[in-house]
Design an enzyme around this catalytic site. Structure first.
Site, mmCIF file in Angstrom:
data_model
loop_
_atom_site.group_PDB
_atom_site.id
_atom_site.type_symbol
_atom_site.label_atom_id
_atom_site.label_comp_id
_atom_site.label_asym_id
_atom_site.label_seq_id
_atom_site.Cartn_x
_atom_site.Cartn_y
_atom_site.Cartn_z
ATOM 1 N N CYS A 1 10.222 -39.545 -8.612
ATOM 2 C CA CYS A 1 8.876 -40.090 -8.984
ATOM 3 C C CYS A 1 8.088 -40.030 -7.763
ATOM 4 O O CYS A 1 6.950 -40.539 -8.007
ATOM 5 C CB CYS A 1 8.976 -41.566 -9.329
ATOM 6 S SG CYS A 1 9.972 -42.551 -8.332
ATOM 7 N N ARG B 1 -2.995 -1.346 -6.842
ATOM 8 C CA ARG B 1 -2.202 -2.397 -6.579
ATOM 9 C C ARG B 1 -2.379 -3.411 -7.775
ATOM 10 O O ARG B 1 -3.496 -3.339 -8.534
ATOM 11 C CB ARG B 1 -2.651 -3.495 -5.383
ATOM 12 C CG ARG B 1 -3.699 -3.689 -5.358
ATOM 13 C CD ARG B 1 -4.013 -4.502 -3.917
ATOM 14 N NE ARG B 1 -5.508 -4.805 -3.798
ATOM 15 C CZ ARG B 1 -6.300 -5.228 -2.663
ATOM 16 N NH1 ARG B 1 -5.488 -5.070 -1.595
ATOM 17 N NH2 ARG B 1 -7.514 -5.447 -2.774
ATOM 18 N N GLY C 1 -6.387 -10.943 6.256
ATOM 19 C CA GLY C 1 -6.436 -11.061 7.704
ATOM 20 C C GLY C 1 -5.965 -9.950 8.261
ATOM 21 O O GLY C 1 -6.005 -10.023 9.705
ATOM 22 N N MET D 1 -5.421 -5.849 9.873
ATOM 23 C CA MET D 1 -6.351 -4.971 10.526
ATOM 24 C C MET D 1 -7.128 -4.012 9.294
ATOM 25 O O MET D 1 -6.387 -3.719 8.678
ATOM 26 C CB MET D 1 -5.791 -4.155 11.492
ATOM 27 C CG MET D 1 -6.537 -3.330 12.488
ATOM 28 S SD MET D 1 -5.596 -2.025 13.566
ATOM 29 C CE MET D 1 -5.726 -0.557 12.368
ATOM 30 N N ARG E 1 -3.805 3.190 7.975
ATOM 31 C CA ARG E 1 -3.915 1.988 6.946
ATOM 32 C C ARG E 1 -2.796 0.755 7.286
ATOM 33 O O ARG E 1 -1.693 1.132 7.341
ATOM 34 C CB ARG E 1 -3.925 2.325 5.397
ATOM 35 C CG ARG E 1 -5.249 3.093 5.328
ATOM 36 C CD ARG E 1 -5.111 3.733 3.880
ATOM 37 N NE ARG E 1 -6.361 4.591 3.624
ATOM 38 C CZ ARG E 1 -7.409 4.091 2.924
ATOM 39 N NH1 ARG E 1 -7.333 3.046 2.372
ATOM 40 N NH2 ARG E 1 -8.434 5.073 2.494
ATOM 41 N N TYR F 1 14.287 -35.060 -14.971
ATOM 42 C CA TYR F 1 12.742 -34.930 -15.351
ATOM 43 C C TYR F 1 12.055 -35.266 -13.762
ATOM 44 O O TYR F 1 12.616 -35.435 -12.804
ATOM 45 C CB TYR F 1 12.493 -36.047 -16.095
ATOM 46 C CG TYR F 1 12.484 -37.437 -15.465
ATOM 47 C CD1 TYR F 1 11.692 -37.984 -14.573
ATOM 48 C CD2 TYR F 1 13.666 -38.131 -15.693
ATOM 49 C CE1 TYR F 1 11.814 -39.311 -14.081
ATOM 50 C CE2 TYR F 1 13.963 -39.502 -15.228
ATOM 51 C CZ TYR F 1 13.062 -39.951 -14.232
ATOM 52 O OH TYR F 1 13.057 -41.309 -14.054
ATOM 53 N N HIS G 1 -15.741 -7.808 0.098
ATOM 54 C CA HIS G 1 -14.699 -8.504 0.814
ATOM 55 C C HIS G 1 -14.533 -9.737 0.414
ATOM 56 O O HIS G 1 -13.789 -10.399 0.070
ATOM 57 C CB HIS G 1 -15.014 -8.415 2.456
ATOM 58 C CG HIS G 1 -14.212 -9.436 3.303
ATOM 59 N ND1 HIS G 1 -14.614 -10.768 3.443
ATOM 60 C CD2 HIS G 1 -13.032 -9.074 3.803
ATOM 61 C CE1 HIS G 1 -13.610 -11.116 4.195
ATOM 62 N NE2 HIS G 1 -12.740 -10.327 4.598
ATOM 63 N N SER H 1 16.107 -42.498 -9.453
ATOM 64 C CA SER H 1 15.001 -41.574 -9.291
ATOM 65 C C SER H 1 14.317 -41.444 -8.021
ATOM 66 O O SER H 1 14.469 -42.617 -7.176
ATOM 67 C CB SER H 1 13.851 -42.503 -10.162
ATOM 68 O OG SER H 1 12.494 -41.951 -9.943
ATOM 69 N N LYS I 1 0.807 -1.241 0.064
ATOM 70 C CA LYS I 1 0.099 -0.217 0.041
ATOM 71 C C LYS I 1 0.928 1.350 0.039
ATOM 72 O O LYS I 1 0.666 2.091 -0.816
ATOM 73 C CB LYS I 1 -0.935 0.019 1.159
ATOM 74 C CG LYS I 1 -1.954 0.886 1.153
ATOM 75 C CD LYS I 1 -3.100 0.558 2.154
ATOM 76 C CE LYS I 1 -3.588 -0.707 1.754
ATOM 77 N NZ LYS I 1 -4.565 -0.783 2.972
#
Length: 895
Positions: free
Chosen positions: A847, A335, A100, A102, A91, A867, A452, A779, A22
């Site tokens: 794997c 944002r 979550g 304030m 803020r 891989y 919200h 592997s 912010k």
């Protein structure tokens, strides 16, 4: 001395670590010359110091005072002045957007001493008392931890006494009385009077922001989104501008593109004569942003220009909060906006077409988690469905569950009873975060796409429908009534379509998503805009990635699907899965044979053609691609009856017990293990039961010869499981090579197979240099390697103590879901380095199911593996993340 406070003119968007998202973006907009109210930001350094030491750092108060004096000078008003008060908002703002945290506290600086001055300066007594009651309500709830229901009941009572349906219908005298009521609530609930000193108000609000970093809601959200817990939050103090001065004022939220679909256009909500959180709280239903053109064309045109400026500057969808004060437009926040998974893919490719970003950057704008959401099913409404209502499609998806009307019930039913639930609320607020996480979807009667519920649901990938005004939601009675009179009570099943906004009674069937149909080859790449976007980015990911992606698959159909999903082979065939059902009896016979060579040979001879058919089907489905076949690796008890059950049966039968049951009981007793996971399995089983591994290798060799004879190009790889020492591998490899040679001579075919091992025992990882002498490939079996490294039995511990471990912060997430880089990852790194030091061309793969986890794929890329392998459904996710990892590390043309 360290600097703890930055004026908006001193920061920029690159300082998010220090100023939070912010504060950094307010500074960026200020630097762009946009109309931003003046203010300053207290850094995350100050927050971290406060949380660690329990007090603010030396010099912070003095810095704040200096910046406050500068702010007062720029505005020409003084905080708390009786005649012409400066008011500010306080803020929270961490590096990452966190629902979550304030809530904002507005109108800080108002008091009994200054409220009349605000009324005189504004010429609007109602506005002044509305601002004052809002301050007390916000301050009481967020700073003094007073249950917000006390304030809500008080304003509901005031509206009822007045006969009003909206708070805008309360006049100055009504609000003055309500303010007195609110002050009484503060006194009663907090045990203190509402603070009248403006600086005390501001200081307490700043401390509350710092403390909110460790609130239950913030901690929960960080765990959900895997946000580090040591970042801290910044605090922005901003001069107030007012949207509640009358109908020539208002507040709104705007998006430069639709966050739900990615479509370009004008998207957002506006609310006349409103302040701050009214829009996102959803307490009054808004009007579409387009209506602002009629309400205030000058402000609308200016806003459209600013939105274009911000999108061009950030090169992305921007989420904007603004206020209009008597016809003057002010920017309060911007944002890079949260968006749905579909919007993320569409916007990324749109920006490429518009020349704003290239394909590499577009690939960084999407994630495997978002692709996963796009692969979830959607509703099939072609049949008989019962539509209750249609509202705002806030976050797409198809969610089915039992209706619940509060977050506590959502959590209790979802976690305690394993029920799928839909959280139904008039509107959600930050206290509902835990319920939203537990629910399959969210349905609200109020709010729009910027409420919200909508914003948080989009961020979490949850299905959400908002603004269902036709529903009469009675949270006290735990039911809602639809427009045609249908009543849905708690526990009734409903279906919520976040794509169309439809709400249905009962369970609506689902069908495969368009994206899955595209991967299956049932839809062309240009079938629709979303499929086209996915195709574009998947194609680029495949071009960019260095890591190969294989599938864990145990039969022909799974292999065929994996290939359609883009797998470059099979990284794990679990042959023990082939011995279930009717074949289990043959394994039982093999175990009971003991030292009886004839009986053992008979059992093996019966199993071999079945295995040959299994492997032939898989090699045909994966023709021309490598197929890694793991020799049987189960604890033997899985093929025998339960010891207790069999003991009871034999005891009850007494002398009448069959010879077979008696032999079984003796075998079960002999083979019983306290911890089968660490017992007779894997290579140990092959060494103890003569001929078992030879039978499997012979079946692989014959299946390979069959495919060669049919004109195919089979590429089998034989993997020896659970090796802990090179001697185990040497003995097993020698035997396997002998069998391969025998079949080659017998069939005249050039039967060839790489022979390697599964690194799943810590000792194998730390002695990999020796083991590599006898291995063509490694592997990493990260499932068992994780169990053995942590001394966990996955089946036992996940339900026993993982939840409290995660709650206490010992785990950020389950080590079975995302690789433990520091521990298990360290073993992988050691084994890879020592193995290739011995044999530079050693092929390395993984794997375990970590091969389909986005974060783990990035680690395997960085560790230099060749891989990853995962379940067929996760193959596209692994392909995408492998491409993203390559782009992030500079790209690669290797595969």
């Amino acid at each position: 001395m360290p600097k703890f406070v930055y004026d908006f003119t001193e920061g920029n968007r690159d300082l998010k670590d220090l100023l939070g998202g912010k504060g950094a973006n307010l500074a960026e907009m200020t630097n762009l010359g946009l109309p931003v109210p003046p203010g300053f930001t207290i850094t995350t350094d100050a927050c971290r110091y406060y949380l660690a030491e329990g007090t603010v750092p030396d010099g912070l108060d003095e810095e704040v005072t200096r910046h406050l004096r500068d702010l007062e000078a720029s505005i020409g008003r003084t905080l708390g002045d009786a005649d012409d008060p400066l008011l500010v908002s306080v803020r929270s703002g961490a590096k990452f957007s966190m629902p979550g945290m304030m809530d904002t506290v507005l109108n800080v600086g108002l008091s009994d001493h200054s409220v009349d001055g605000l009324a005189k300066q504004s010429g609007n007594e109602r506005f002044a008392w509305d601002a004052y009651r809002r301050l007390i309500q916000m301050f009481g709830k967020t700073v003094l931890d007073i249950d917000g229901a006390h304030f809500e009941r008080a304003i509901d009572d005031a509206k009822q006494a007045k006969g009003a349906t909206s708070d805008t219908q309360l006049d100055a005298e009504d609000l003055k009385a309500l303010t007195a009521t609110y002050k009484g609530i503060v006194q009663e609930q907090a045990g203190r009077e509402f603070p009248q000193d403006p600086r005390e108000q501001m200081n307490l609000a700043v401390m509350a922001v710092f403390n909110s970093w460790n609130s239950d809601r913030a901690v929960l959200y960080r765990r959900q989104e895997r946000i580090p817990s040591d970042l801290g939050t910044a605090v922005s103090v901003v001069a107030m501008v007012f949207g509640n001065l009358g109908d020539d004022s208002g507040t709104g939220v705007a998006f430069t593109r639709d966050p739900g679909t990615g479509a370009q256009g004008v998207y957002g909500d506006y609310l006349q004569n409103a302040q701050g959180e009214d829009v996102v709280a959803g307490i009054r239903n808004t009007v579409p942003l387009q209506d602002l053109e009629t309400i205030d064309k000058g402000s609308y045109d200016q806003l459209m220009g600013i939105m274009q400026t911000l999108e061009d500057h950030y090169r992305d969808l921007c989420d904007i909060e603004f206020t209009i004060e008597r016809g003057k437009l002010w920017m309060l926040q911007t944002r890079v906006g949260k968006r749905t998974a579909g919007a993320a893919f569409r916007i990324a490719t749109q920006l490429v077409k518009q020349g704003m970003i290239d394909l590499d950057e577009a690939l960084t704008r999407v994630t495997g988690a978002e692709l996963t959401r796009l692969m979830f099913p959607r509703f099939d409404t072609t049949g008989d469905v019962a539509l209750i209502t249609t509202a705002i499609s806030a976050s797409p998806g198809a969610a089915v569950g039992r209706a619940v009307f509060d977050s506590a019930t959502a959590v209790a039913w979802a976690e305690g009873r394993g029920e799928k639930v839909i959280l139904v609320r008039r509107e959600t607020n930050p206290e509902d975060l835990h319920g939203m996480i537990a629910a399959e979807g969210v349905l609200t009667a109020r709010g729009g796409k910027t409420s919200h519920a909508a914003v948080v649901a989009r961020g979490m990938g949850k299905t959400c429908v908002c603004g269902a005004e036709a529903l009469e939601i009675d949270e006290a009675e735990k039911q809602f009534t639809g427009p045609d009179g249908v009543v849905v009570r708690e526990g009734d099943v409903i279906s919520v379509d976040g794509t169309s906004g439809a709400v249905y009674l009962g369970e609506v069937p689902v069908i495969a998503s368009n994206v899955v149909q595209y991967f299956e080859g049932e839809l062309e790449p240009d079938a629709d805009a979303l499929v086209a976007a996915v195709h574009t980015l998947m194609t680029h990911a495949d071009d960019a990635r260095r890591l190969g992606v294989r599938a864990n698959a145990d039969n022909g159909p799974d292999c065929a699907r994996a290939r359609r999903f883009g797998a470059g082979g099979v990284g794990l065939v679990r042959t023990e899965h082939m011995f279930l059902g009717e074949r289990r009896q043959l394994v039982e016979d093999l175990i009971l044979a003991g030292t009886d060579d004839v009986a053992r040979r008979a059992a093996l001879d019966a199993l071999e053609p079945l295995q040959r058919g299994d492997f032939g089907q898989i090699l045909e489905a994966m023709d021309r691609l490598p197929v890694t076949i793991r020799l049987i690796d189960p604890p033997l008890h899985e093929f025998l009856p339960d010891f207790t059950d069999l003991s009871v049966k034999v005891a009850l039968e007494g002398d009448n017990a069959s010879a077979q049951d008696l032999r079984l009981l003796e075998a079960v007793r002999r083979l019983h293990e306290q911890n089968p996971m660490l017992g007779l399995r894997g290579v140990r089983l092959g060494l103890v039961i003569p001929g078992l591994f030879d039978m499997q290798v012979r079946a692989i060799a014959h299946a390979t010869a069959d495919r060669l004879a049919a004109g195919g190009d089979p590429q089998p790889e034989i993997m020896i499981p659970l090796v802990a020492t090179v001697q185990e591998l040497e003995i097993t490899r020698e035997s396997a090579e002998r069998v391969l040679a025998e079949v080659a001579e017998e069939t005249g075919a050039e039967v060839h197979a790489l022979i390697g091992t599964m690194i799943e025992v810590p000792r194998a990882a730390v002695t990999a240099g020796e083991i590599a002498k006898s291995a063509d490939f490694f592997s990493f079996g990260t499932n068992d390697l994780t169990q053995m490294t942590w001394a966990f039995s996955r089946d036992d511990v996940e339900g026993a103590f993982f939840s409290p471990y995660i709650a206490k912060g010992i785990f950020g997430e389950s080590p079975f879901e995302t690789l433990d880089v520091e521990g298990v990852g360290r073993l992988v790194t050691i084994a890879a380095a020592e193995g290739r030091a011995t044999k530079p061309g050693l092929k390395l793969g993984v794997c375990g199911e970590h091969g389909g986890d986005p974060a783990s794929v990035w680690f395997f890329h960085q560790a230099g593996l060749d891989y990853v392998s995962c379940s067929p459904f996760r193959v596209p996710i692994a392909r995408l993340e492998a491409g993203r990892a390559a782009v992030a590390s500079g790209g690669s043309d290797a595969r």
